[in-house]
Design a protein around this motif. Structure first.
Motif, PDB file in Angstrom:
ATOM      1  N   SER A 124       0.901  -1.246  -0.056  1.00 36.12           N
ATOM      2  CA  SER A 124       0.105  -0.060  -0.007  1.00 36.12           C
ATOM      3  C   SER A 124       0.848   1.138  -0.016  1.00 36.12           C
ATOM      4  O   SER A 124       2.116   1.202   0.396  1.00 36.12           O
ATOM      5  N   ARG A 125       0.379   2.223  -0.425  1.00 37.98           N
ATOM      6  CA  ARG A 125       0.925   3.499  -0.517  1.00 37.98           C
ATOM      7  C   ARG A 125       0.145   4.771  -0.236  1.00 37.98           C
ATOM      8  O   ARG A 125      -1.075   4.881  -0.638  1.00 37.98           O
ATOM      9  N   ARG A 126       0.497   5.707   0.677  1.00 40.96           N
ATOM     10  CA  ARG A 126      -0.146   6.908   1.132  1.00 40.96           C
ATOM     11  C   ARG A 126       0.653   7.729   1.325  1.00 40.96           C
ATOM     12  O   ARG A 126       1.942   7.840   1.259  1.00 40.96           O
ATOM     13  N   ASP A 127       0.474   9.101   1.313  1.00 41.51           N
ATOM     14  CA  ASP A 127       1.345  10.436   1.426  1.00 41.51           C
ATOM     15  C   ASP A 127       1.397  10.713   3.042  1.00 41.51           C
ATOM     16  O   ASP A 127       2.143  11.536   3.243  1.00 41.51           O
ATOM     17  N   ASP A 128       0.822   9.772   3.915  1.00 40.44           N
ATOM     18  CA  ASP A 128       1.120  10.189   5.236  1.00 40.44           C
ATOM     19  C   ASP A 128       2.448   9.869   5.699  1.00 40.44           C
ATOM     20  O   ASP A 128       3.217   8.946   5.129  1.00 40.44           O
ATOM     21  N   GLU A 129       2.743  10.807   6.604  1.00 41.41           N
ATOM     22  CA  GLU A 129       4.224  10.685   7.251  1.00 41.41           C
ATOM     23  C   GLU A 129       4.161   9.723   8.244  1.00 41.41           C
ATOM     24  O   GLU A 129       3.125   9.450   8.837  1.00 41.41           O
ATOM     25  N   LEU A 134       6.164   1.347   1.341  1.00 39.74           N
ATOM     26  CA  LEU A 134       6.993   0.685  -0.039  1.00 39.74           C
ATOM     27  C   LEU A 134       6.101   0.472  -1.212  1.00 39.74           C
ATOM     28  O   LEU A 134       6.546   0.039  -2.396  1.00 39.74           O
ATOM     29  N   GLY A 135       4.533   0.297  -0.983  1.00 37.77           N
ATOM     30  CA  GLY A 135       3.801  -0.152  -2.111  1.00 37.77           C
ATOM     31  C   GLY A 135       3.963  -1.474  -2.404  1.00 37.77           C
ATOM     32  O   GLY A 135       4.510  -2.429  -1.670  1.00 37.77           O
ATOM     33  N   ARG A 136       3.790  -1.790  -3.794  1.00 38.82           N
ATOM     34  CA  ARG A 136       4.362  -3.012  -4.210  1.00 38.82           C
ATOM     35  C   ARG A 136       5.688  -3.254  -4.463  1.00 38.82           C
ATOM     36  O   ARG A 136       6.405  -2.633  -4.749  1.00 38.82           O
ATOM     37  N   VAL A 137       6.194  -4.450  -4.186  1.00 40.37           N
ATOM     38  CA  VAL A 137       7.468  -5.142  -4.001  1.00 40.37           C
ATOM     39  C   VAL A 137       7.545  -6.341  -4.516  1.00 40.37           C
ATOM     40  O   VAL A 137       6.582  -7.270  -4.800  1.00 40.37           O
TER      41      VAL A 137
END
Length: 158
Positions: A124-129, A134-137
């Motif tokens: 998963s990917r978000r802009d949260d700090e 990593l998103g998809r790996v």
């Protein structure tokens, strides 16, 4: 997609039908309405499985679903790497039933109690700090991240 599976189950050799998820309210209503014809609708199905009791609960008892949980080849995911004692890993899609929001909310408490702890989110990917997103790996990176974590967290809600 269920219709494609149903049509395929009539098209040839014996079939193992596997039910992966609880169908939710609308799906459960559909299953309830289809209950009298579901065994015939499954065509060449000779064995019915479900990945959990919850998934099996929606099926008519006459199908006698076998519970076979989703599997993971742990040895294939093992990498000889020392775990990082402050690293926590979440692996999953960003959807409510996978529980990402649950761990993100809980992480605030973890960070307060354990400054320096790191949350790595794979898939998963978000802009949260805060977390490392990593998103998809690929499989190798996934295995390395999981093997190097002190904790794998899986707060699924459904």
């Amino acid at each position: 997609m269920p219709l494609a599976s149903l049509f395929a189950s009539h098209a040839g050799p014996p079939v193992v039908s596997t039910f992966h998820a609880s169908p939710g309210r609308l799906g459960r209503l559909t299953y309830d309405l289809a209950r009298p014809i579901l065994p015939r609708a499954l065509g060449n199905t000779v064995v019915t499985t479900a990945v959990s009791r919850t998934a099996a609960a929606a099926l008519p008892p006459s199908l006698q679903p076998r519970i076979i949980p989703n599997g993971l080849d742990v040895d294939a995911m093992r990498v000889d790497i020392a775990p990082d004692p402050i690293k926590v890993v979440f692996l999953g899609r960003d959807e409510p039933r996978k529980g990402l929001d649950v761990i993100l909310e809980a992480w605030k408490t973890v960070e307060s109690a354990h400054p320096g702890a790191r949350l790595v989110v794979i898939g998963s990917r978000r802009d949260d700090e805060g977390p490392v997103w990593l998103g998809r790996v690929d499989d190798l990176q996934k295995a390395m991240e999981l093997s190097s974590a002190a904790i794998y967290v899986a707060p699924q809600t459904g």
